[in-house]
Design an enzyme around this catalytic site. Structure first.
Site, PDB file in Angstrom:
ATOM      1  CB  CYS A 199      41.714  42.735  46.268  1.00 14.57           C
ATOM      2  SG  CYS A 199      41.149  42.873  47.842  1.00 14.57           S
ATOM      3  CG  ASN A 200      43.021  40.497  50.785  1.00 14.97           C
ATOM      4  OD1 ASN A 200      42.427  39.464  50.477  1.00 14.97           O
ATOM      5  ND2 ASN A 200      42.333  41.550  51.361  1.00 14.97           N
ATOM      6  CB  THR A 230      30.979  47.140  35.466  1.00 17.04           C
ATOM      7  OG1 THR A 230      31.878  46.237  34.520  1.00 17.04           O
ATOM      8  CG2 THR A 230      30.931  48.690  34.755  1.00 17.04           C
TER       9      THR A 230
END
Length: 417
Positions: free
Chosen positions: A48-49, A191
């Site tokens: 995510c980063n 999920t």
């Protein structure tokens, strides 16, 4: 062989840029290995980063070609030009590349310093490269070493033992505007691994009213395995979240699964306050929802701004990482430079044994003495060559190797006659 790292992270780039760079990342690795002769292996680490490529290149002289090919491959999928990609990716090689990956795997380069989720993501990156047949023995060694260093950092410094994570910091921020956790009503979108971590964190804080939604249809099995409820994939998500306290979104879907207009319409007659935590790099929730009355949005940007600062354990962890990177690079040089040493030793010892076996008359005492003298002659330059390789001292290594090469097998065999 040269290990090359091409990396971009939240430190230097906006998360939206990282999202574009991360488009179709596994295809980038396969393309580079399949079409660039100098690139023998590639592992992609996309979270995510961060977006990072680790390449094994056959020769230092070919690293500019490998960098250009990588920029072209990423550009073809991100919409940026190759020149733009090149400016976004920071290049590291050798010890610097190893130290960077070790630091990443240990959580020292994360939004939340010391977070443990990245260690699993590093392992999964290697597993994916194995599946796609883009890894090599050199990259295997590098990524396995990174996992070991991550464990060393935790055991020696305690960093990570407190369970700090992106999820944890996000929930710390969110709970300021929530009722007691035991009465919080929550919808979890996704999920995957982040959804699993989020659900575990919610339960640890005492949340019980949790429903899981996934447009892919996997929510039922995911929720049943974890003792919570699920929503059908056909559910009107905006309506389902209109009267809950908390939404955690981390599906990583291509495009927002919860939009401003739909949520505004569903909440038209509601004064209930809603906190939305969006942990997806690609924005599961349209950022515009923060403008809606009664809605608070906690994004990855928010987490970055509230992440804990460095402390003594972090400084100690950096020391562990630096020492481990230097040791790793020293061991790699020994492995890379040792074949020439082994070849010279084989030439001398193999030639000696062949010569002795051809003698018509054998004197065992003389043969033992000759073998001792031969090994003694080999010992000094062998030790010096390997130590020079460990230190990266090319000049001393070359001198020691030349000394090994100067040992004449015929003269030694003649001494036994």
């Amino acid at each position: 062989m040269v290990l090359l790292s091409l990396a971009a992270s939240h430190h230097d780039l906006d998360l939206d840029v990282l999202e574009r760079l991360s488009s179709d990342v596994q295809a980038v690795a396969s393309e580079l290995v399949g079409s660039v002769a100098s690139v023998s292996g590639a592992v992609v680490l996309a979270t995510c980063n961060r977006f990072e490529l680790y390449l094994e290149v056959d020769d230092a002289a070919h690293t500019p070609q490998a960098r250009a090919a990588a920029a072209d491959a990423v550009a073809g999928r991100s919409g940026y030009t190759a020149a733009q990609v090149g400016t976004h990716l920071r290049v590291r090689a050798g010890t610097d590349a190893a130290e960077h990956l070790f630091s990443v795997a240990s959580g020292l380069d994360s939004m939340v310093v010391g977070e443990r989720e990245i260690a699993g993501q590093v392992r999964r990156a290697l597993t994916t490269a194995r599946r796609d047949r883009t890894t090599t023995s050199g990259l295997e060694s590098l990524f396995q070493a990174a996992s070991r260093v991550s464990r060393q950092v935790e055991s020696r410094t305690g960093l990570g033992a407190t369970g700090r994570s992106v999820v944890g910091v996000a929930l710390d921020i969110a709970e300021q505007h929530l009722p007691d956790w035991s009465s919080v009503r929550c919808v979890l979108i996704g999920t995957g691994s982040y959804a699993g971590a989020s659900l575990a964190a919610l339960k640890a804080r005492g949340a019980a009213d949790i429903r899981v939604f996934s447009a892919s249809g996997r929510a039922g099995a995911f929720a049943a395995a974890r003792g919570v409820r699920s929503l059908p994939a056909s559910a009107d998500l905006a309506a389902e979240v209109s009267d809950v306290d908390l939404v955690i979104a981390c599906s990583g879907a291509a495009g927002a699964v919860l939009g401003v207009d739909a949520l505004a319409e569903a909440r038209a007659a509601s004064s209930h306050e809603l906190t939305v935590v969006d942990l997806a790099l690609r924005h599961d929730v349209d950022p515009g929802v923060r403008a809606l009355p009664g809605v608070r949005l906690v994004s990855l940007h928010t987490v970055s701004e509230h992440a804990p600062a460095e402390h003594a354990a972090v400084r100690a962890a950096h020391d562990v990482v630096t020492a481990a990177a230097e040791a790793y690079e020293a061991d790699r040089r020994v492995r890379d430079w040792n074949p020439a040493v082994v070849a010279e030793r084989t030439r001398v010892l193999g030639g000696l044994e062949s010569g002795l076996s051809a003698l018509s008359e054998r004197d065992e005492r003389a043969e033992r003495a000759l073998r001792r003298r031969t090994r003694a002659a080999l010992h000094g330059p062998t030790v010096r060559a390997r130590e020079a390789a460990r230190l990266g001292d090319a000049a001393t290594y070359a001198e020691a190797l030349a000394e090994l090469a100067s040992i004449p097998v015929p003269a030694l065999v003649a001494d036994a006659r």
